[in-house]
Design a protein around this motif. Structure first.
Motif, short mmCIF file in Angstrom:
data_model
loop_
_atom_site.label_atom_id
_atom_site.label_comp_id
_atom_site.label_asym_id
_atom_site.label_seq_id
_atom_site.Cartn_x
_atom_site.Cartn_y
_atom_site.Cartn_z
N GLU A 208 0.85 -1.18 0.00
CA GLU A 208 0.00 0.00 0.00
C GLU A 208 0.89 1.24 0.00
O GLU A 208 1.90 1.29 0.72
CB GLU A 208 -0.90 0.01 1.24
CG GLU A 208 -1.83 -1.20 1.30
CD GLU A 208 -2.41 -1.42 2.69
OE1 GLU A 208 -1.72 -1.07 3.67
OE2 GLU A 208 -3.52 -1.93 2.78
N VAL A 209 0.51 2.23 -0.80
CA VAL A 209 1.31 3.44 -0.95
C VAL A 209 0.48 4.63 -0.48
O VAL A 209 -0.70 4.75 -0.81
CB VAL A 209 1.73 3.65 -2.43
CG1 VAL A 209 2.64 4.86 -2.55
CG2 VAL A 209 2.41 2.39 -2.97
N ASP A 210 1.09 5.53 0.28
CA ASP A 210 0.41 6.72 0.78
C ASP A 210 -0.07 7.56 -0.40
O ASP A 210 0.73 8.12 -1.15
CB ASP A 210 1.37 7.53 1.65
CG ASP A 210 0.71 8.74 2.29
OD1 ASP A 210 -0.45 9.04 1.95
OD2 ASP A 210 1.36 9.39 3.12
N LEU A 211 -1.39 7.67 -0.56
CA LEU A 211 -1.97 8.34 -1.71
C LEU A 211 -1.70 9.85 -1.70
O LEU A 211 -1.61 10.48 -2.75
CB LEU A 211 -3.48 8.09 -1.74
CG LEU A 211 -4.26 8.63 -2.93
CD1 LEU A 211 -3.74 8.08 -4.25
CD2 LEU A 211 -5.74 8.30 -2.77
N LEU A 212 -1.58 10.43 -0.51
CA LEU A 212 -1.44 11.88 -0.41
C LEU A 212 0.00 12.34 -0.14
O LEU A 212 0.22 13.52 0.15
CB LEU A 212 -2.37 12.42 0.68
CG LEU A 212 -3.86 12.30 0.39
CD1 LEU A 212 -4.69 12.82 1.55
CD2 LEU A 212 -4.24 13.03 -0.90
N LYS A 213 0.96 11.43 -0.25
CA LYS A 213 2.34 11.88 -0.05
C LYS A 213 2.74 12.81 -1.20
O LYS A 213 2.23 12.71 -2.33
CB LYS A 213 3.29 10.68 0.03
CG LYS A 213 3.48 9.91 -1.27
CD LYS A 213 4.54 8.83 -1.10
CE LYS A 213 4.82 8.10 -2.42
NZ LYS A 213 5.94 7.16 -2.30
N ASP A 214 3.61 13.74 -0.90
CA ASP A 214 3.93 14.81 -1.86
C ASP A 214 4.46 14.28 -3.18
O ASP A 214 4.19 14.85 -4.25
CB ASP A 214 4.95 15.77 -1.23
CG ASP A 214 4.38 16.58 -0.08
OD1 ASP A 214 3.12 16.70 -0.03
OD2 ASP A 214 5.15 17.07 0.75
N ASP A 215 5.23 13.20 -3.14
CA ASP A 215 5.86 12.71 -4.36
C ASP A 215 5.13 11.52 -4.98
O ASP A 215 5.69 10.78 -5.77
CB ASP A 215 7.33 12.34 -4.10
CG ASP A 215 7.48 11.27 -3.01
OD1 ASP A 215 6.49 11.00 -2.30
OD2 ASP A 215 8.59 10.73 -2.88
N PHE A 216 3.85 11.33 -4.60
CA PHE A 216 3.08 10.23 -5.18
C PHE A 216 2.86 10.48 -6.67
O PHE A 216 2.46 11.57 -7.08
CB PHE A 216 1.72 10.11 -4.48
CG PHE A 216 0.92 8.91 -4.92
CD1 PHE A 216 0.99 7.73 -4.21
CD2 PHE A 216 0.11 8.96 -6.04
CE1 PHE A 216 0.26 6.61 -4.60
CE2 PHE A 216 -0.63 7.85 -6.44
CZ PHE A 216 -0.55 6.67 -5.72
N THR A 232 -7.77 2.47 2.68
CA THR A 232 -6.98 3.05 3.75
C THR A 232 -5.99 2.00 4.21
O THR A 232 -6.17 0.81 3.96
CB THR A 232 -7.86 3.47 4.95
OG1 THR A 232 -8.56 2.32 5.44
CG2 THR A 232 -8.85 4.55 4.57
N PHE A 233 -4.92 2.43 4.85
CA PHE A 233 -3.96 1.47 5.37
C PHE A 233 -4.67 0.53 6.35
O PHE A 233 -5.51 0.93 7.14
CB PHE A 233 -2.81 2.19 6.09
CG PHE A 233 -1.84 2.84 5.13
CD1 PHE A 233 -0.88 2.08 4.48
CD2 PHE A 233 -1.90 4.19 4.86
CE1 PHE A 233 0.01 2.66 3.59
CE2 PHE A 233 -1.02 4.80 3.99
CZ PHE A 233 -0.07 4.03 3.34
N ARG A 234 -4.37 -0.76 6.26
CA ARG A 234 -5.04 -1.84 6.99
C ARG A 234 -6.46 -2.06 6.50
O ARG A 234 -7.21 -2.82 7.09
CB ARG A 234 -5.06 -1.56 8.50
CG ARG A 234 -3.71 -1.77 9.18
CD ARG A 234 -3.81 -1.71 10.70
NE ARG A 234 -4.92 -2.50 11.16
CZ ARG A 234 -5.89 -2.01 11.94
NH1 ARG A 234 -5.90 -0.76 12.29
NH2 ARG A 234 -6.85 -2.80 12.35
N THR A 235 -6.88 -1.38 5.44
CA THR A 235 -8.19 -1.58 4.82
C THR A 235 -9.33 -1.31 5.80
O THR A 235 -10.43 -1.82 5.64
CB THR A 235 -8.31 -3.03 4.26
OG1 THR A 235 -7.05 -3.43 3.74
CG2 THR A 235 -9.31 -3.09 3.12
N VAL A 236 -9.11 -0.50 6.82
CA VAL A 236 -10.15 -0.15 7.77
C VAL A 236 -10.90 1.08 7.28
O VAL A 236 -10.29 2.09 6.94
CB VAL A 236 -9.54 0.13 9.16
CG1 VAL A 236 -10.59 0.68 10.11
CG2 VAL A 236 -8.95 -1.15 9.75
#
Length: 311
Positions: A208-216, A232-236
């Motif tokens: 899983e990759v952070d969708l809102l990270k600056d360099d996405f 979301t991380f952990r699919t929660v």
């Protein structure tokens, strides 16, 4: 552990840790009824809270904990013994008792009349409207197409479960926030984004990759043709991710403009190019039961700078 032993464990817990004397405890079995108007009201509210059903007959086994002699009953004065026993069988006694402590603490906090002291605990959870229409009676929610974003108080989570309780409109009135529902929901959305960050799934790396990270970038995801999965991380609480601040803008950047979202279940969202015909097939699939989570919506949603709209 037998069911009878579990009841005794709860009684001991109530006496030793919460200070309830034996004369203030009663065990009401499923099927219990009463001619007392106060008890009838309590049974109805308990059934609505625990099962979403309207009935004058108790639908769960309850351990009643009276706050004082002949005191009036409220939601925080009972334990759904049978429901918690399912947690015992699934996750063990320690996990069930820990969950009970959080619930008891949350209900105690809910009795105070200070919204500011509580607002960091509120989150949103997505539910299919028709599947949950009865249990949403009196709750705080916002309709989006054929589902609802529902206001909850977050109690905590483990690797397997997220513990929370629905917030009632009567509580907003008590806090003087009945005219500020929009702000309450926005605060809860921001809390949700902080607690359960949005991510995209890269099939090649199984990460899983952070969708809102600056360099996405688009290279951070694996496309299924012209579509990909977010959650979301952990699919929660994953279906809520699409509503987080900045997520639609980020996805429009990745997709080169407006796009289509299909909620595969309450946990996962598939993102499609505006002209990808396969989105219709995925929407049909989403209306079926899924081992990853319960069904949320049967519709497709068009997403652009104006918002998220059911098609």
């Amino acid at each position: 552990m037998t069911y009878e032993k579990w009841i005794e464990v709860l009684k001991t817990l109530a006496q030793d840790e919460w200070g309830y004397t034996p004369d203030r405890m009663e065990f009401w079995k499923k099927g219990f009824t009463s001619d007392n108007p106060e008890v009838q009201t309590f049974i109805q509210k308990s059934n609505e809270r625990l099962t979403g059903k309207d009935s004058n007959t108790l639908l769960n086994d309850l351990l009643i904990l009276r706050p004082r002699e002949k005191g009036s009953l409220s939601a925080c004065d009972s334990i759904a013994v049978d429901q918690l026993y399912e947690d015992v069988k699934a996750n063990g006694m320690d996990a069930a008792i820990d969950k009970l402590h959080r619930i008891k603490k949350a209900f105690s906090i809910a009795d105070i009349s200070d919204y500011e002291a509580m607002k960091e605990q509120f989150i949103l959870r997505p539910l299919n409207y028709q599947l949950h229409i009865r249990e949403l009676k009196g709750c705080v929610y916002q309709r989006v197409g054929d589902f609802a974003l529902v206001l909850y108080q977050f109690l905590g989570d483990t690797d397997k479960t997220l513990s929370s309780r629905k917030v009632m409109r009567s509580e907003l009135a008590k806090w003087g926030m009945e005219e500020e529902v929009g702000q309450v929901m926005q605060n809860a959305l921001e809390n949700s984004a902080r607690l359960f960050p949005a991510c995209a799934y890269n099939k090649n790396t199984d990460k899983e990759v952070d969708l809102l990270k600056d360099d996405f970038t688009r290279e951070d995801i694996t496309l299924y043709g012209n579509h990909f999965l977010i959650s979301t991380f952990r699919t929660v609480n994953g279906a809520l991710a699409l509503f987080y601040p900045g997520v639609v803008d980020k996805l429009m950047e990745l997709m080169g403009g407006e796009f289509i979202a299909v909620f595969m279940n309450i946990n996962d969202i598939m993102i499609f190019d505006r002209h990808d015909a396969s989105s219709k097939r995925y929407a049909r699939t989403s209306s079926q039961s899924d081992e990853m989570g319960e069904m949320l919506s049967k519709r497709r949603y068009l997403c652009n700078e104006e918002g998220i709209f059911a098609m």
